[in-house]
Write an enzyme that holds these catalytic residues in place. Structure first.
Site, mmCIF file in Angstrom:
data_model
loop_
_atom_site.group_PDB
_atom_site.id
_atom_site.type_symbol
_atom_site.label_atom_id
_atom_site.label_comp_id
_atom_site.label_asym_id
_atom_site.label_seq_id
_atom_site.Cartn_x
_atom_site.Cartn_y
_atom_site.Cartn_z
ATOM 1 N N GLN A 105 2.174 19.836 3.250
ATOM 2 C CA GLN A 105 3.517 19.870 3.836
ATOM 3 C C GLN A 105 4.065 21.305 3.826
ATOM 4 O OE1 GLN A 105 5.326 17.012 5.124
ATOM 5 N NE2 GLN A 105 6.532 18.707 5.948
ATOM 6 N N GLU A 145 9.623 1.889 10.849
ATOM 7 C CA GLU A 145 10.650 2.937 10.841
ATOM 8 C C GLU A 145 9.925 4.256 10.660
ATOM 9 O OE1 GLU A 145 13.693 2.822 11.678
ATOM 10 O OE2 GLU A 145 13.793 0.640 11.814
ATOM 11 N N GLU A 179 9.229 16.726 14.498
ATOM 12 C CA GLU A 179 9.737 16.583 13.140
ATOM 13 C C GLU A 179 8.989 17.534 12.210
ATOM 14 O OE1 GLU A 179 8.720 13.050 10.809
ATOM 15 O OE2 GLU A 179 10.834 12.881 10.263
ATOM 16 N N GLY A 185 2.241 5.290 12.702
ATOM 17 C CA GLY A 185 2.814 4.092 13.316
ATOM 18 C C GLY A 185 2.033 3.655 14.541
ATOM 19 N N LYS A 222 0.895 -1.173 0.000
ATOM 20 C CA LYS A 222 0.000 0.000 0.000
ATOM 21 C C LYS A 222 0.930 1.220 0.000
ATOM 22 C CE LYS A 222 -1.751 3.070 1.768
ATOM 23 N NZ LYS A 222 -1.547 4.465 1.278
ATOM 24 N N CYS A 259 13.910 11.170 6.533
ATOM 25 C CA CYS A 259 13.844 10.800 7.951
ATOM 26 C C CYS A 259 15.199 10.975 8.609
ATOM 27 C CB CYS A 259 13.378 9.356 8.080
ATOM 28 S SG CYS A 259 14.320 8.242 7.037
ATOM 29 N N GLY A 263 6.890 5.479 7.905
ATOM 30 C CA GLY A 263 6.060 6.690 7.832
ATOM 31 C C GLY A 263 6.163 7.452 9.136
ATOM 32 N N SER A 264 5.133 8.214 9.437
ATOM 33 C CA SER A 264 5.194 9.072 10.624
ATOM 34 C C SER A 264 4.910 8.284 11.912
ATOM 35 C CB SER A 264 4.172 10.197 10.484
ATOM 36 O OG SER A 264 2.888 9.639 10.427
HETATM 37 P P1 NAD Z 1 2.443 8.943 6.836
HETATM 38 O O1 NAD Z 1 2.577 8.302 8.156
HETATM 39 O O2 NAD Z 1 1.487 10.048 6.677
HETATM 40 O O3 NAD Z 1 2.053 7.868 5.728
HETATM 41 C C1 NAD Z 1 2.855 6.710 5.506
HETATM 42 C C2 NAD Z 1 1.989 5.624 4.887
HETATM 43 O O4 NAD Z 1 1.011 5.205 5.845
HETATM 44 C C3 NAD Z 1 1.213 6.080 3.654
HETATM 45 O O5 NAD Z 1 1.174 5.040 2.710
HETATM 46 C C4 NAD Z 1 -0.164 6.343 4.217
HETATM 47 O O6 NAD Z 1 -1.197 6.242 3.268
HETATM 48 C C5 NAD Z 1 -0.279 5.225 5.245
HETATM 49 N N1 NAD Z 1 -1.293 5.454 6.290
HETATM 50 C C6 NAD Z 1 -1.748 6.633 6.767
HETATM 51 N N2 NAD Z 1 -2.711 6.417 7.706
HETATM 52 C C7 NAD Z 1 -2.843 5.067 7.825
HETATM 53 C C8 NAD Z 1 -3.668 4.221 8.620
HETATM 54 N N3 NAD Z 1 -4.552 4.717 9.488
HETATM 55 N N4 NAD Z 1 -3.538 2.884 8.478
HETATM 56 C C9 NAD Z 1 -2.639 2.353 7.617
HETATM 57 N N5 NAD Z 1 -1.838 3.118 6.818
HETATM 58 C C10 NAD Z 1 -1.939 4.450 6.926
HETATM 59 O O7 NAD Z 1 3.932 9.422 6.421
HETATM 60 P P2 NAD Z 1 4.360 10.225 5.115
HETATM 61 O O8 NAD Z 1 3.938 11.651 5.247
HETATM 62 O O9 NAD Z 1 3.987 9.462 3.889
HETATM 63 O O10 NAD Z 1 5.950 10.124 5.233
HETATM 64 C C11 NAD Z 1 6.733 10.978 5.998
HETATM 65 C C12 NAD Z 1 7.119 10.301 7.294
HETATM 66 O O11 NAD Z 1 7.828 9.092 7.016
HETATM 67 C C13 NAD Z 1 8.086 11.136 8.117
HETATM 68 O O12 NAD Z 1 7.733 11.076 9.467
HETATM 69 C C14 NAD Z 1 9.431 10.469 7.878
HETATM 70 O O13 NAD Z 1 10.392 10.690 8.885
HETATM 71 C C15 NAD Z 1 9.032 9.037 7.777
HETATM 72 N N6 NAD Z 1 10.051 8.239 7.086
HETATM 73 C C16 NAD Z 1 10.812 7.399 7.851
HETATM 74 C C17 NAD Z 1 11.807 6.645 7.241
HETATM 75 C C18 NAD Z 1 12.646 5.701 8.065
HETATM 76 O O14 NAD Z 1 13.213 4.776 7.509
HETATM 77 N N7 NAD Z 1 12.729 5.885 9.371
HETATM 78 C C19 NAD Z 1 12.023 6.738 5.852
HETATM 79 C C20 NAD Z 1 11.206 7.607 5.118
HETATM 80 C C21 NAD Z 1 10.215 8.346 5.756
#
Ligand code: NAD
Length: 480
Positions: free
Chosen positions: A330, A249, A382, A232, A174, A283, A227-228
């Site tokens: 953003q 992560e 962040e 998470g 996804k 990140c 993701g965020s």
């Molecule tokens: P996000 O958390 O908004 O979304 C990430 C993913 O989760 C997307 O595919 C989104 O559609 C999905 N999602 C959102 N709500 C959900 C839910 N309720 N259930 C299941 N899935 C859901 O993050 P973003 O804005 O896409 O990315 C930026 C974030 O990712 C930043 O916090 C960044 O630090 C982090 N990031 C971390 C790493 C790492 O390896 N640590 C790498 C890249 C990005």
């Protein structure tokens, strides 16, 4: 437009039944990259089902078959890195060379795990009881739900999916709804690789709909999420209801420490690269620059000069060093953090210069703030944008303590010529990855990657450590 119909890949077939949504170029909002279809609930369940069915045979597949297909995907990504790198630049907004680098790296993940297919070794142990032998082996986990962010639209998918498939699992991806074209292009390569139907499936759409279905499903055996922290948390709560294994992560607030004895050119290079490349949307970005007081003024003056000199522009233009922010949400978030920092007393010394671009996009100049303290909101949360804050430190111990004073812990860095301080920092920095005289961003593909504290949950990703998450251990006792 070819990609209009390529949205969801389910059991080896393209499917598009849900409502459509657009992908817009953040460098030029009049440029629509394509129209895509969110997966319906029915399509999401079909994707999970097809991965479940495919697992029966893929988990038993011959190692040579897996190796060949992973190699093919890797080679194809590398061959197409220019074309796909340009697509990422157009859709996500990173400059083309960074886009190409991302796709090339994605190919390397597949090539690396193609070789890992053949390195699946077990262990034997002597029993404490007579005439019994023990074997410890690893087996695939099952169906892996892979949920990815927009900032590395192909690389994050690659570093999760390559090991998943290599170790005999099947996948439902996804991807982020912000980068559907990049996800569709990746799916095309997966589709044409010769993988059996259902081993790889992709469902597009919103996180709270398609993502929610994946994370709440009892037929998903493990979830690998990037993701965020906020998302998470939701995913973890869903997963625990089904006792689904998770690997997450997430975000960070990485510090780059600059000591008095640092080579100033190395310090500027590390700070510019870590803070602003990728528009600060990494990140691993160094959003906190912790500078010892003896070098502080010199660093600030050179850093401000270097920040102002960065070429902000259309991600598709040759001379652009810093592309736009990914989207309006953003962009607004960055500006509200900036306003909060200024009202908390931070001083802006670079970032308000005029931007010369001839297209409407979400452009923001790399911004440098000084006179900030580690307690300010901008240094606690962040931002995920091109804003770096300088925090003055009394001495090395003070710098170390400020750098560790955060709820996150993904990467950290130190610029110093002192072996003593470098070694001490390496040992005492509370982050998953430590960089000495290098930017906090930028890692290799064959070693573990991940953080501590709120940045990470579950086993490490990448390199040989990936097998911890993508396999389960079996202990067999054999009486002779
Ligand atoms: P996000 O958390 O908004 O979304 C990430 C993913 O989760 C997307 O595919 C989104 O559609 C999905 N999602 C959102 N709500 C959900 C839910 N309720 N259930 C299941 N899935 C859901 O993050 P973003 O804005 O896409 O990315 C930026 C974030 O990712 C930043 O916090 C960044 O630090 C982090 N990031 C971390 C790493 C790492 O390896 N640590 C790498 C890249 C990005």
């Amino acid at each position: 437009m070819k990609k209009e119909s390529h949205s969801n890949l389910i059991n080896g077939k393209w499917s598009q039944k849900g409502p459509s949504f657009l992908s817009i170029n953040p460098s030029d909002t009049t440029d629509t990259i394509g129209s895509f279809h969110e997966a319906t609930e029915e399509e999401c369940l079909q994707a999970i089902n097809s991965a479940k069915t495919a697992f029966k045979s893929w988990s038993q597949s011959e190692l040579e078959e897996r190796k060949k297909v992973l190699d093919k995907i890797g080679n194809e990504l590398i061959e197409k890195s220019e074309e796909l790198g340009e697509l990422i630049a157009r859709e996500e907004g990173k400059p083309i060379p960074e886009g190409i680098g991302e796709v090339y790296r994605s190919g390397q993940f597949f090539q690396y795990f193609a070789a890992e297919v053949l390195r699946q070794m077990g262990e034997t142990a002597a029993s404490v009881r007579p005439n019994i032998n023990i074997e410890v082996t690893r087996e695939p986990v099952g169906v892996i739900g892979v949920i990815t962010p927009w900032n590395f639209p192909i690389a994050v998918a690659a570093w999760k999916i390559a090991p998943a498939i290599a170790f005999g699992n099947t996948v439902v991806l996804k991807p982020s709804e912000i980068v559907p074209a990049s996800a569709a292009a990746f799916s095309e390569i997966m589709h044409e690789s010769g993988l059996p139907e259902g081993v790889y499936n992709c469902i597009q759409g919103r996180g709270d709909i398609a993502g929610q279905i994946v994370t709440a499903s009892k037929d998903i055996d493990a979830i690998s999420f990037t993701g965020s922290v906020k998302t998470g948390n939701i995913i973890a709560q869903n997963a625990i209801k089904n006792m689904t294994r998770i690997q997450m992560e997430m975000g960070s607030k990485n510090a780059l420490v600059i000591l008095d004895d640092a080579d100033i050119d190395v310090a500027i290079q590390c700070a510019i690269n870590g803070a602003y490349f990728g528009t600060g949307q990494k990140c691993t970005a160094s959003s906190r620059l912790i500078v010892e007081k003896g070098i502080h003024d010199k660093f600030v003056s050179k850093m401000s000069e270097a920040t102002k000199a960065l070429a902000v522009g259309n991600a598709l233009h040759k001379n652009t060093q810093i592309g736009p922010v990914v989207d309006a949400r953003q962009f607004n978030q960055n500006n509200s953090y900036l306003e909060a920092a200024l009202s908390d007393g931070a001083k802006l010394i670079a970032g308000d210069e005029k931007i010369n671009v001839d297209t409407e996009g979400f452009y923001m100049r790399p911004t440098l703030l000084i006179e900030t303290s580690n307690n300010m909101k901008i240094n606690r949360e962040e931002v995920f944008g091109p804003i770096a804050c300088v925090i003055k430190a009394e001495d090395y111990q003070d710098a170390l303590s400020i750098s560790n004073d955060t709820e996150f812990g993904l990467t950290s860095g130190i610029v110093t010529n002192s072996l003593k301080f470098a070694n001490h920092f390496k040992r005492h920095s509370n982050s998953g990855c430590v960089m000495v005289n290098l930017p906090t961003a930028g890692t290799d593909y064959h070693v573990p990657f991940g953080g501590r504290k709120a940045s990470s949950y579950g086993p490490r990703e990448q390199g040989q450590y990936a097998k911890e998450f993508f396999t389960v251990v079996k202990t067999t006792y054999i009486s002779s």
